[in-house]
Design an enzyme around this catalytic site. Sequence first.
Site, PDB file in Angstrom:
ATOM      1  N   CYS A   1      10.296  -0.507  21.265  1.00 32.31           N
ATOM      2  CA  CYS A   1      11.666  -0.405  20.787  1.00 32.31           C
ATOM      3  C   CYS A   1      11.901   0.851  19.972  1.00 32.31           C
ATOM      4  O   CYS A   1      13.008   1.187  19.619  1.00 32.31           O
ATOM      5  CB  CYS A   1      12.008  -1.615  19.931  1.00 32.31           C
ATOM      6  SG  CYS A   1      11.071  -1.702  18.404  1.00 32.31           S
TER       7      CYS A   1
ATOM      8  N   HIS B   1      -0.682  -8.028   3.100  1.00 32.17           N
ATOM      9  CA  HIS B   1      -0.411  -8.455   4.481  1.00 32.17           C
ATOM     10  C   HIS B   1      -1.448  -7.968   5.481  1.00 32.17           C
ATOM     11  O   HIS B   1      -1.449  -8.397   6.628  1.00 32.17           O
ATOM     12  CB  HIS B   1       1.021  -8.082   4.908  1.00 32.17           C
ATOM     13  CG  HIS B   1       1.250  -6.637   5.201  1.00 32.17           C
ATOM     14  ND1 HIS B   1       1.286  -6.137   6.480  1.00 32.17           N
ATOM     15  CD2 HIS B   1       1.463  -5.582   4.382  1.00 32.17           C
ATOM     16  CE1 HIS B   1       1.537  -4.836   6.441  1.00 32.17           C
ATOM     17  NE2 HIS B   1       1.641  -4.481   5.173  1.00 32.17           N
TER      18      HIS B   1
ATOM     19  N   THR C   1      10.387  -7.302 -12.848  1.00 26.60           N
ATOM     20  CA  THR C   1       9.903  -8.678 -12.923  1.00 26.60           C
ATOM     21  C   THR C   1       8.884  -8.936 -11.827  1.00 26.60           C
ATOM     22  O   THR C   1       9.112  -8.580 -10.669  1.00 26.60           O
ATOM     23  CB  THR C   1      11.093  -9.651 -12.778  1.00 26.60           C
ATOM     24  OG1 THR C   1      12.026  -9.364 -13.809  1.00 26.60           O
ATOM     25  CG2 THR C   1      10.632 -11.095 -12.873  1.00 26.60           C
TER      26      THR C   1
ATOM     27  N   ASN D   1      -6.212   3.373  10.025  1.00 29.39           N
ATOM     28  CA  ASN D   1      -5.462   2.290  10.647  1.00 29.39           C
ATOM     29  C   ASN D   1      -5.362   2.412  12.162  1.00 29.39           C
ATOM     30  O   ASN D   1      -5.121   1.435  12.843  1.00 29.39           O
ATOM     31  CB  ASN D   1      -4.055   2.206  10.029  1.00 29.39           C
ATOM     32  CG  ASN D   1      -3.394   3.560   9.929  1.00 29.39           C
ATOM     33  OD1 ASN D   1      -3.919   4.483   9.303  1.00 29.39           O
ATOM     34  ND2 ASN D   1      -2.248   3.709  10.558  1.00 29.39           N
TER      35      ASN D   1
ATOM     36  N   ALA E   1       0.814  -1.216   0.000  1.00 27.25           N
ATOM     37  CA  ALA E   1       0.000   0.000   0.000  1.00 27.25           C
ATOM     38  C   ALA E   1       0.848   1.267   0.000  1.00 27.25           C
ATOM     39  O   ALA E   1       0.431   2.296  -0.534  1.00 27.25           O
ATOM     40  CB  ALA E   1      -0.959  -0.007   1.186  1.00 27.25           C
ATOM     41  N   THR E   2       2.034   1.209   0.577  1.00 24.52           N
ATOM     42  CA  THR E   2       2.908   2.388   0.545  1.00 24.52           C
ATOM     43  C   THR E   2       3.211   2.757  -0.906  1.00 24.52           C
ATOM     44  O   THR E   2       3.093   3.923  -1.300  1.00 24.52           O
ATOM     45  CB  THR E   2       4.224   2.108   1.308  1.00 24.52           C
ATOM     46  OG1 THR E   2       3.899   1.851   2.683  1.00 24.52           O
ATOM     47  CG2 THR E   2       5.188   3.279   1.219  1.00 24.52           C
TER      48      THR E   2
ATOM     49  N   GLN F   1      -6.888  -0.792   4.938  1.00 26.41           N
ATOM     50  CA  GLN F   1      -7.523  -1.338   6.143  1.00 26.41           C
ATOM     51  C   GLN F   1      -8.954  -1.808   5.921  1.00 26.41           C
ATOM     52  O   GLN F   1      -9.567  -2.337   6.840  1.00 26.41           O
ATOM     53  CB  GLN F   1      -7.524  -0.274   7.259  1.00 26.41           C
ATOM     54  CG  GLN F   1      -6.153   0.022   7.836  1.00 26.41           C
ATOM     55  CD  GLN F   1      -5.628  -1.105   8.720  1.00 26.41           C
ATOM     56  OE1 GLN F   1      -6.376  -1.973   9.170  1.00 26.41           O
ATOM     57  NE2 GLN F   1      -4.336  -1.092   8.969  1.00 26.41           N
TER      58      GLN F   1
HETATM   59  C1  LIG Z   1      -0.502  -0.728   6.441  1.00 25.97           C
HETATM   60  C2  LIG Z   1      -1.027   0.486   5.767  1.00 25.97           C
HETATM   61  C3  LIG Z   1      -0.343   1.087   4.704  1.00 25.97           C
HETATM   62  C4  LIG Z   1       1.009   0.584   4.241  1.00 25.97           C
HETATM   63  O1  LIG Z   1       0.913  -0.677   3.672  1.00 25.97           O
HETATM   64  P1  LIG Z   1       2.245  -1.510   3.287  1.00 25.97           P
HETATM   65  O2  LIG Z   1       1.730  -2.634   2.462  1.00 25.97           O
HETATM   66  O3  LIG Z   1       2.804  -1.955   4.584  1.00 25.97           O
HETATM   67  O4  LIG Z   1       3.135  -0.597   2.546  1.00 25.97           O
HETATM   68  C5  LIG Z   1      -0.901   2.189   4.119  1.00 25.97           C
HETATM   69  N1  LIG Z   1      -2.074   2.684   4.516  1.00 25.97           N
HETATM   70  C6  LIG Z   1      -2.769   2.143   5.549  1.00 25.97           C
HETATM   71  C7  LIG Z   1      -4.070   2.728   5.952  1.00 25.97           C
HETATM   72  C8  LIG Z   1      -2.256   1.026   6.207  1.00 25.97           C
HETATM   73  O5  LIG Z   1      -2.938   0.508   7.217  1.00 25.97           O
END
Ligand SMILES: *Cc1c(COP(=O)(O)O)cnc(C)c1O
Length: 399
Positions: free
Chosen positions: A342, A219, A257, A169, A79-80, A197
């Site tokens: 951490c 994920h 790829t 999130n 998502a990033t 989310q």
């Molecule tokens: C986790 C999350 C992201 C980032 O997703 P990644 O796959 O870890 O890059 C972006 N936006 C929201 C709202 C998220 O919860």
Amino acid sequence: MRDSMGGIPVYLDHAATTPVDARVAALMSECLTAQGTYGNPSSEHVYGRAARARVEHARAQAAALIGCRPLDLVWTSGATESNNLAILGIARGASGTVRGTSGTRARRGHLVTARTEHKSVLDACRALEREGFEISYLLPDRDGLIDAHALRAALREDTLLVSIMHANNETGVLQDIAAIAAVCHERDVCLHVDAAQSVGKVPADVAALGADLLGFTAHKLYGPKGIGALYVSSAWRATLRPLLYGGGQERGLRGGTLPVHQIVGFGMACELAGGMLTAEGQRLSELGERLWGGLADLDGTLLNGHRTHRVPGILNVSFAGVEGESLLAGLTELALSSGSACNSDTDEPSYVLRALGRDTQLAQSSLRFSLGRSTQAQHIDLAVTAVRREVCRLRAAAP
Ligand SMILES: *Cc1c(COP(=O)(O)O)cnc(C)c1O
């Protein structure tokens, strides 16, 4: 390390740290070994074609979950990247002129987003500010909702793109994207939705939502890390400028790829999530109600985010006068909880909770409960008992 500071995370579910579903893992392994489909999907030999068939099957599985055509989906690393590709890609691609649904317009250099967006949206917007774009940051109401009228008031003659997330999130607040889309489309403004989310948790159909671009990630729905997708409507495809050039993959929108094992895992995770969407959503809603019902009558307990406009599975609660860190330290019997400290920037109070009007103290006295597929009623009851006991103990001990 914590992903965000929206209250200390308490995972009442193993899957908040997202091990992949066993069926997903099995399928992924098949694409890594000599007996399996290990070819390069860009190659024309028989191995390549077999890999390509699996990639396209997965694309159809992922597209089905958001109700789009498979060819409108671009694979990304998560998502990033989806958020960066959408925001940077439309903004940079529209420099000069932009082709919207109603023809070509002069350069539009203004974007609108919200203060409660994920860092991957906010930081991409900051990067655009350094390139000369102007960004307006909307403040949500105290429930975390973006008002469509406030959005309309923020639109300008030169507004190009609006980026508003579906579910938050930290708080789980679910925006009324259809209402936001209606405002955008009155003015031929492109709407990008970060749906990381919500996809796989609640219905997220691109047509019903009215999104022009919509990103999600494996994920967060029990798929592997490092793979995501961006839906790009055909109306905005020609405007979108890639972040990665080379190889011509993904119709030129994202070179490189394709990671077949990641993609088949993502596709299967989408199919599984779609199959249990209604039942699991209902179950998690009930568990969330059980959790809130067990905590709400404690003095000084506040739910962060709207009471009903929310995804099931995230509950963010502030306990006035109680340090979140101290509270968590006492919750020793929550075997499923984890809240490592951490990361040195954890002292920063959540910008999301601050945007909802919570003061620094309340923002620092919040816990974010994550519920998922492995969460059962007994985990909720255990959490309620433990949190109540610790809140009372800490308050009694306070000077
Ligand atoms: C986790 C999350 C992201 C980032 O997703 P990644 O796959 O870890 O890059 C972006 N936006 C929201 C709202 C998220 O919860």
